[in-house]
Write an enzyme that holds these catalytic residues in place. Structure first.
Site, PDB file in Angstrom:
ATOM      1  N   CYS A  27       5.894  52.682 -31.574  1.00 19.47           N
ATOM      2  CA  CYS A  27       7.034  51.382 -29.617  1.00 19.47           C
ATOM      3  C   CYS A  27       7.040  50.588 -29.140  1.00 19.47           C
ATOM      4  CB  CYS A  27       5.077  52.660 -28.750  1.00 19.47           C
ATOM      5  SG  CYS A  27       6.671  52.809 -26.922  1.00 19.47           S
ATOM      6  N   ILE A  28       8.430  50.451 -28.817  1.00 20.45           N
ATOM      7  CA  ILE A  28       8.591  48.731 -28.765  1.00 20.45           C
ATOM      8  C   ILE A  28       8.962  48.733 -26.992  1.00 20.45           C
ATOM      9  CG2 ILE A  28      11.075  49.003 -29.951  1.00 20.45           C
ATOM     10  CD1 ILE A  28       9.568  46.112 -30.102  1.00 20.45           C
ATOM     11  N   LEU A  29       8.807  47.906 -26.619  1.00 24.64           N
ATOM     12  CA  LEU A  29       9.389  47.921 -25.408  1.00 24.64           C
ATOM     13  C   LEU A  29       9.728  46.286 -24.694  1.00 24.64           C
ATOM     14  CD1 LEU A  29      11.081  49.348 -22.831  1.00 24.64           C
ATOM     15  CD2 LEU A  29       8.467  49.625 -21.522  1.00 24.64           C
ATOM     16  N   VAL A  30      10.499  46.271 -24.193  1.00 29.14           N
ATOM     17  CA  VAL A  30      10.753  44.806 -24.153  1.00 29.14           C
ATOM     18  C   VAL A  30      11.262  45.012 -22.433  1.00 29.14           C
ATOM     19  CG1 VAL A  30      11.876  42.307 -23.178  1.00 29.14           C
ATOM     20  CG2 VAL A  30      11.827  42.849 -25.503  1.00 29.14           C
ATOM     21  N   GLY A  53      16.838  38.522 -26.745  1.00 34.39           N
ATOM     22  CA  GLY A  53      16.285  38.387 -28.133  1.00 34.39           C
ATOM     23  C   GLY A  53      14.852  38.770 -28.086  1.00 34.39           C
ATOM     24  N   GLN A  83      14.881  41.853 -20.902  1.00 34.56           N
ATOM     25  CA  GLN A  83      16.001  42.103 -21.929  1.00 34.56           C
ATOM     26  C   GLN A  83      17.647  41.690 -21.928  1.00 34.56           C
ATOM     27  OE1 GLN A  83      16.119  46.092 -21.298  1.00 34.56           O
ATOM     28  NE2 GLN A  83      14.157  46.910 -21.437  1.00 34.56           N
ATOM     29  N   LYS A  84      17.893  41.988 -23.544  1.00 29.21           N
ATOM     30  CA  LYS A  84      18.768  40.654 -23.194  1.00 29.21           C
ATOM     31  C   LYS A  84      18.114  39.337 -23.667  1.00 29.21           C
ATOM     32  CE  LYS A  84      21.853  44.627 -21.248  1.00 29.21           C
ATOM     33  NZ  LYS A  84      23.224  44.999 -20.479  1.00 29.21           N
ATOM     34  N   GLU A 126       8.030  53.821 -37.244  1.00 32.09           N
ATOM     35  CA  GLU A 126       8.257  55.519 -36.350  1.00 32.09           C
ATOM     36  C   GLU A 126       9.755  56.303 -36.505  1.00 32.09           C
ATOM     37  OE1 GLU A 126       5.991  58.152 -33.606  1.00 32.09           O
ATOM     38  OE2 GLU A 126       4.844  56.922 -34.287  1.00 32.09           O
ATOM     39  N   SER A 166      14.911  56.379 -31.294  1.00 38.00           N
ATOM     40  CA  SER A 166      16.167  56.783 -30.339  1.00 38.00           C
ATOM     41  C   SER A 166      17.610  56.197 -30.621  1.00 38.00           C
ATOM     42  CB  SER A 166      15.299  56.391 -29.450  1.00 38.00           C
ATOM     43  OG  SER A 166      14.818  54.764 -29.191  1.00 38.00           O
TER      44      SER A 166
END
Length: 723
Positions: free
Chosen positions: A580-583, A591, A588-589, A614, A618
């Protein structure tokens, strides 16, 4: 205090210029950077030093402890170069010369423009602005305006006590002569003059309560009524009349001589008198006095050092007695509270009074979230004067101790829309995208606003409980739990073991679910590792967010904020290097996702485990990874000698990107060509790769992460087996 020039029309802020240094007649030099403050109520400039967030002290002469300031009315001349590059301005008084070195030429020019306008306003007909022959001449330490001839014949004083009799009416008022009317307040009688009141009040005389039934002609003519009684205190009425007659008084007098160096108790009395004057002048529509009182209050705020005094002042300003048209007072005090919050939290009495004032808490939170109420004051938006009804459910819970809801069943479906309408992360207001599964017994089935700690991710739907937690959060002045595994420039990466830091990982996942549609693991976090990306100079920043600095944390100090993360399974049968990855949305935007992806592949290289994220990805995840893969492949291909043949296996070994992802990315880049001869079905056209890199402005020398900046040893399979 603002660090840059602030327009005088912005009533909620003082007018301040940052100054690199100042020198007085080559005898006294500043001890470091300072600020030049305009006392708007008295047309005076003073120099001050910043000692903490929102707090200043006066610059003082070392021999007599007198404040360093000058009056516009006593200024003889100024000298500079008329361009936007000259940072030095020399000010000539009667007995000395003040050299100001501003941080920019623009600040110097704006200060001179303001000085000229104020000199005209106060009637200083002797003031002149001269231009030095060159910047080199002006820059000399021994540059002397009098010797250079930049002087007029006016006789001024450097520090003169203001003349209390500044006009003919002032002299008449002070003597009490020719008075034909009386104003009573308390046990005191104030002799005044009908003609002067008529001239001063104009149409606003009707606001006096005892005169509302009278005709204006009756008021100015001889009648039996020769007095009125006002409900205000003697001090307030006295100051109001002194302002009307232009008589100098200590309440609105100079900040630098009458306020900055006073004791805290005396300062409190002055501020109380100013607030009373502000309310009275609003009541009687005396706009010039009201404006002056507001400026005096706002300009004095940074000189109040006692946190309890600031809290008391905020409580007074947010009482209903304070006019709705507040000329920015409410916003000014909220800005001060925000700057002083750490010192308020450290003082038990201040914190108690602060946390019990619902109106102030509501206003502070509203301001922090950027949702200022529409109470306008000369075009300014100010926080509300009273709290609005709390829209949250009545069963408000305190900061959560531990999530108790079991993990979701595979068949359980989330609500169609977000069940948290707004989330406050520290002081940033964020709109969630998807529902999360916070325990219903703590937050209910649907909550309009949820407060989440920016340090430990604990949550509450009660503002007071949230603020109390921020004061005592164990991670407030320390790094996140876990191990610092990467440090480069303004970013660090921390490895968190979900089994060792279960509470932290669970709260992190619940917060992340607000912005992820597919995340399904919230409470069973023991089989995952979490890698937190910490920005040490985040944009936007959250006030008062800092991590400690010691040997165990790799010497990380200054501001820092967790801005995103990725997780991966400790044991992945598919060799996935990322689950799982999230900023987080505010960052965000920028880099930052590329840093997280680059770190996951660098760890794969160190572990010698070929893998990837994984799957299935999406739509947004695929776009992000194609962006990372394509730039990584372009750098790798173009860094090899032009005649060297590269295979997919070569690219795999250099990048640790799996072959199917390499081929899919090269197809998206449109750099593959069919080969008619030889064993390969397609070859990479390096010219097309270079053209693609030029079109997409890829920096071939800049990688998302620096392998040398990782502080963990290689954890390869062979190493593990040997151990």
């Amino acid at each position: 205090m603002a660090s840059s020039i602030t327009s005088i029309s912005q009533d909620h802020e003082s007018t301040v210029w940052p100054v690199q240094s100042f020198v007085i007649s080559n005898d006294f030099k500043s001890s470091g950077p300072a600020s030049l403050l305009l006392d708007r109520a008295n047309s005076e400039f003073g120099l001050m030093y910043h000692t903490g967030p929102g707090v200043v002290v006066m610059a003082q002469f070392p021999d007599n402890d007198e404040p360093v300031y000058f009056q516009v009315s006593k200024t003889r001349a100024a000298c500079t170069r008329f361009n936007n590059t000259c940072k030095k301005v020399c000010i000539l008084m009667q007995h000395c010369q003040l050299d100001l070195h501003f941080t920019t030429g623009t600040h110097a020019a704006e200060f001179l423009q303001m000085l000229g306008r104020l000199a005209t306003k106060v009637g200083n007909l002797y003031f002149e602005v001269h231009e030095a022959p060159s910047i080199g001449a002006l820059a000399r330490a021994d540059f002397n305006m009098e010797k250079e001839g930049y002087v007029n014949q006016s006789v001024q004083q450097w520090m003169a006590v203001p003349d209390v009799h500044t006009s003919e009416w002032a002299r008449i008022y002070m003597t009490g002569k020719c008075a034909d009317f009386s104003i009573f307040a308390g046990d005191r009688q104030f002799p005044v003059h009908r003609v002067f009141l008529r001239w001063t009040l104009h149409r606003n005389w009707r606001t006096f309560p005892h005169l509302r039934e009278m005709d204006f002609a009756d008021f100015v003519q001889e009648t039996e009524q020769r007095s009125i009684t006002l409900p205000e205190t003697v001090q307030t009425v006295s100051t109001m009349l002194q302002e009307m007659y232009d008589v100098h008084n200590p309440t609105t007098g100079s900040i630098f001589t009458h306020f900055a160096l006073r004791r805290a108790m005396e300062q409190d009395l002055v501020m109380s008198d100013l607030l009373a004057l502000f309310a009275a002048s609003d009541k009687y529509s005396l706009e010039p006095i009201k404006h002056k009182a507001a400026d005096a209050i706002i300009d004095r705020l940074p000189f109040i050092h006692d946190p309890l005094s600031i809290v008391d002042l905020a409580s007074c300003i947010y009482e209903e007695a304070c006019p709705a048209m507040d000329r920015g007072l409410r916003k000014a005090i909220i800005v001060q509270l925000l700057a002083r919050l750490p010192s308020i939290m450290e003082d038990e009495d201040s914190w108690k009074k602060y946390s019990e004032n619902k109106a102030v808490l509501k206003a502070l939170h509203t301001y922090q979230c950027g949702m200022l109420d529409t109470v306008s004051s000369h075009g300014l938006l100010t926080p509300p004067s009273s709290p609005t009804k709390n829209p949250m459910a009545p069963d408000v819970a305190s900061m959560n101790s531990a999530p108790t809801t079991p993990a979701l069943k595979a068949s359980q479906k989330p609500p169609a829309g977000p069940n948290v309408l707004e989330v406050v992360f520290g002081s940033l207001l964020i709109k969630p995208w998807y529902p999360s599964f916070y325990p219903e017994e703590l937050v209910g089935r649907r909550v309009e606003r949820l407060y989440v700690c920016q340090w430990c991710f604990k949550y509450s739907k009660e503002l007071v409980g949230f603020l109390g937690h921020l004061k005592a959060c164990p991670l407030r002045n320390t790094p996140p739990p876990g191990v610092n595994v990467y440090k480069k420039d303004d970013y660090s990466l921390y490895e968190i073991d979900g089994e060792k830091n279960k509470m932290y990982a669970q709260n992190l996942c619940l917060f992340a679910k607000l912005f992820l549609d597919t995340k399904s693991v919230f409470y069973d976090v023991t089989t995952f590792l979490y890698y937190l990306l910490v920005a040490h100079n985040p944009t936007p920043g959250i006030p008062h967010t800092s991590f400690g600095s010691d040997a165990s944390t790799g010497g990380i100090g200054g501001q820092g904020q967790v801005v995103g993360f990725f997780s991966k399974e400790k044991m992945s049968w598919d060799n996935n290097n990322l689950a799982c990855i999230l900023v987080f949305p505010p960052w965000q935007k920028q880099g930052l996702g590329q840093i997280l992806m680059g770190a996951s592949y660098e760890m794969s290289r160190r572990e010698e485990r070929l893998g990837g994220p994984e799957k299935p990805l999406s739509d947004l995840g695929r776009i992000a990874y194609i962006h990372y893969w394509s730039q990584t492949l372009a750098r790798t291909i173009l860094s090899c000698p032009s005649k060297k043949t590269l295979t997919v296996q070569d690219l795999r070994d250099k990048t640790y990107i799996v072959p199917e992802d390499i081929i899919a990315t090269l197809q998206v880049m449109e750099v593959l060509e069919q080969k008619k001869r030889g064993g390969a079905e397609a070859v990479i056209n390096k010219a097309k790769v270079r053209a693609w890199a030029d079109t997409h402005k890829v920096d071939l020398n800049k990688h998302p992460v620096d392998p040398e900046a990782f502080s963990i040893p290689d954890r390869s399979r062979s190493g593990s087996e040997e151990a």
